[in-house]
Scaffold this active site. Structure first.
Site, short mmCIF file in Angstrom:
data_model
loop_
_atom_site.label_atom_id
_atom_site.label_comp_id
_atom_site.label_asym_id
_atom_site.label_seq_id
_atom_site.Cartn_x
_atom_site.Cartn_y
_atom_site.Cartn_z
N HIS A 251 -1.35 -2.70 -7.02
CA HIS A 251 -2.08 -2.40 -5.79
C HIS A 251 -3.59 -2.58 -5.94
CE1 HIS A 251 -3.29 0.68 -2.54
NE2 HIS A 251 -3.06 -0.49 -1.98
N SER B 269 0.82 -1.21 0.00
CA SER B 269 0.00 0.00 0.00
C SER B 269 0.85 1.25 0.00
CB SER B 269 -0.88 0.03 1.25
OG SER B 269 -1.63 -1.14 1.35
N ASN C 11 -3.93 5.84 -1.16
CA ASN C 11 -3.62 5.93 0.27
C ASN C 11 -2.96 7.24 0.68
OD1 ASN C 11 -4.71 3.54 1.38
ND2 ASN C 11 -3.17 2.41 0.22
N GLU D 130 -4.23 0.06 -8.81
CA GLU D 130 -3.17 1.04 -9.08
C GLU D 130 -1.95 0.30 -9.64
OE1 GLU D 130 -2.77 4.87 -6.25
OE2 GLU D 130 -3.02 3.03 -5.13
#
Ligand code: NAD
Length: 291
Positions: free
Chosen positions: A140, A119, A190, A152
């Site tokens: 991701h 992450s 994130n 991602e």
């Protein structure tokens, strides 16, 4: 190179979701973990999630049987060396991930693409510890993987174009949508989401609101489908803290300092849903706020 077989390292909440979507899309999946219990639990969870999709009319029973038939498990990391694509989805600790890649590298086919579902950790740094930084990428997925549309794709400084294109094709075959992010701490989702969650924990810590009022405020006042504390429990408080630490250290800005209350919950082992207790207690019929 056509990708057909996929190795997944770590059979936790992300690993089992990733195995689910790859098997459903027709890939052969080999999943490993340090614990047999985690592997057994992952297969049980995948079966339960396929059943849920069947009950909603999204999947046929025959497809479930075929998909489950494509998933195998092993306790030997080296067995993943023969797969076309490896997705590392182990605990969010750089030392753990580095050790996995170091142990795996001697067993890999030359053409195998290596990826991490991290992450927040630097893809360039993880890649530099392998023999193939040009074939290394951040991959991701979002939680829960079978439900969330976005993936991602993060290129390290050395990632080559064929590797990037191969993963774009994989995302398309999964029926998901790729967003490209540069390799900076916590990437896009994130980088924005975690400071919000951390701020929600500060709001609780400073007594501005209770767990219930904070979650209700963001749900009803900002139209978020889940409150930030509920979402933190869902992600895992250890993962949230690890990401805040990466942002704090990687960007060297005090605005990313993790809330001491988040640290305290993690120190208590109250990691959210996965340990049945976090900002809510999940041991009863309905979740009860713990503050
Ligand atoms: P988790 O705690 O549910 O699962 C981690 C698994 O890794 C455990 O089963 C553990 O036994 C296993 N593991 C630990 N060391 C290992 C090793 N050396 N070899 C093999 N397996 C090992 O964690 P998670 O939520 O599934 O997170 C996994 C990764 O996915 C992390 O990098 C996290 O940042 C990332 N991620 C998490 C979320 C989320 O919402 N939880 C979302 C996207 C990405």
């Amino acid at each position: 190179m056509a990708i057909q077989s996929v190795g997944i390292v770590g059979a936790g909440q992300m690993g089992n979701g990733i195995a689910h979507v790859f098997a459903a899309a027709g890939y052969d999946v080999l999943m490993t973990d340090v614990s047999q219990e985690a592997l057994d639990k992952a297969i049980a969870t995948i079966t339960k999630n396929f059943d849920r999709q069947i009950s909603r009319g999204k999947l046929a029973e025959a497809d479930k049987v075929a998909a489950l038939g494509r998933i195998s498990t092993t306790l030997r990391l080296a067995d993943l060396g023969q797969t076309d694509l490896v997705i590392e989805a182990a605990t969010e600790r750089e030392m753990v991930k580095q050790a996995i890649f170091e142990d795996l590298v001697p067993h890999l086919k030359p053409e195998t693409i290596l990826t991490s579902n991290t992450s927040s950790i630097s893809i360039t740094r993880l890649a530099s510890r392998t023999d193939r930084p040009e074939k290394f990428m951040g991959f991701h997925f979002m939680n829960p993987v079978p439900v969330m549309q976005l993936v991602e794709l993060i290129r390290g400084i050395a990632t080559d174009e064929p590797t990037y294109k191969a993963l774009v094709e994989v995302v398309e075959r999964l029926g998901k949508t790729a967003a490209s992010a540069e390799d900076f701490p916590a990437f896009i989702v994130n980088r924005i989401l975690m400071p919000m969650i951390n701020e929600a924990v500060y709001t609780l810590y400073e007594g501005v609101g209770s767990v219930k009022s904070i979650d209700q405020s963001l749900k009803l006042g900002a139209n978020h489908p889940m409150g930030p504390l509920e979402l933190a429990d869902f992600i895992g408080l250890d993962t949230c803290l690890a990401i805040m630490n990466v942002l704090h250290e990687g960007l060297a800005d005090t605005k990313y300092r993790p809330c001491p209350l988040l640290t305290k919950y993690v120190e208590a082992g109250w990691l959210g849903r996965k340990t049945q207790r976090g900002f809510y207690d999940y041991r009863g019929e309905v979740p009860v706020p713990t503050r």
